[in-house]
Design a protein around this motif. Sequence first.
Motif, PDB file in Angstrom:
ATOM      1  N   GLY A   7      -5.853   5.440  -9.187  1.00 50.45           N
ATOM      2  CA  GLY A   7      -5.482   4.169  -8.564  1.00 50.45           C
ATOM      3  C   GLY A   7      -6.500   3.658  -7.577  1.00 50.45           C
ATOM      4  N   GLY A   8      -6.257   2.514  -7.147  1.00 47.80           N
ATOM      5  CA  GLY A   8      -5.211   1.560  -7.342  1.00 47.80           C
ATOM      6  C   GLY A   8      -5.497   0.570  -8.459  1.00 47.80           C
TER       7      GLY A   8
ATOM      8  N   THR B  40      -5.856   3.560  -2.024  1.00 52.54           N
ATOM      9  CA  THR B  40      -5.066   4.659  -2.586  1.00 52.54           C
ATOM     10  C   THR B  40      -5.237   5.904  -1.726  1.00 52.54           C
TER      11      THR B  40
ATOM     12  N   ASN C  55       0.816  -1.222   0.000  1.00 52.13           N
ATOM     13  CA  ASN C  55       0.000   0.000   0.000  1.00 52.13           C
ATOM     14  C   ASN C  55       0.851   1.274   0.000  1.00 52.13           C
TER      15      ASN C  55
END
Length: 162
Positions: A99-100, A45, A17
């Motif tokens: 994102g992600g 994100t 992460n």
Amino acid sequence: MNLIAAVSSEWGIGRGNDLLFRIREDHLRFKSLTIGKVVVMGHNTFKSLPKQQPLVDRANIVLSRDESLVIPGVVMCNSLEHLRDLLTPYAPEDIFIIGGEKIYTQLLEGCTIAHITKVASAPPADVFFPNLDALPEWRLVEESEEKSHRDLKFKYCTYKKC
């Protein structure tokens, strides 16, 4: 809609992460492209952003299956259908998917431009951006000269969906 990401030579975008790369010039480019625009991201994100705060001077939309989740300064969204409704007032060129991995994959079909920072390095990654070079509907239309940051070499690449 636009996609924007910094990717490794293997199209990795993160691990644990966190971003794979921290390149000041790329962050400034990201800011200049997205300021005053709409940024769409997944909850993970968002949690990776500095201080877990919305990006300043942008409309922040966070997709999450958790319907009870409330984040100050963020528009929460629980489905792709709801997201489409939320994005209706905005011009497609003003929307950036940031994102992600799952969000990029789910929204790739509706995007027409991808702003990719390609870093010539392959650190271990556990999340990836779709490999646009392997998708026949995407074409590389612009590529910067090679740039460097510390020991990293990178290029800014623009892809268009045909």
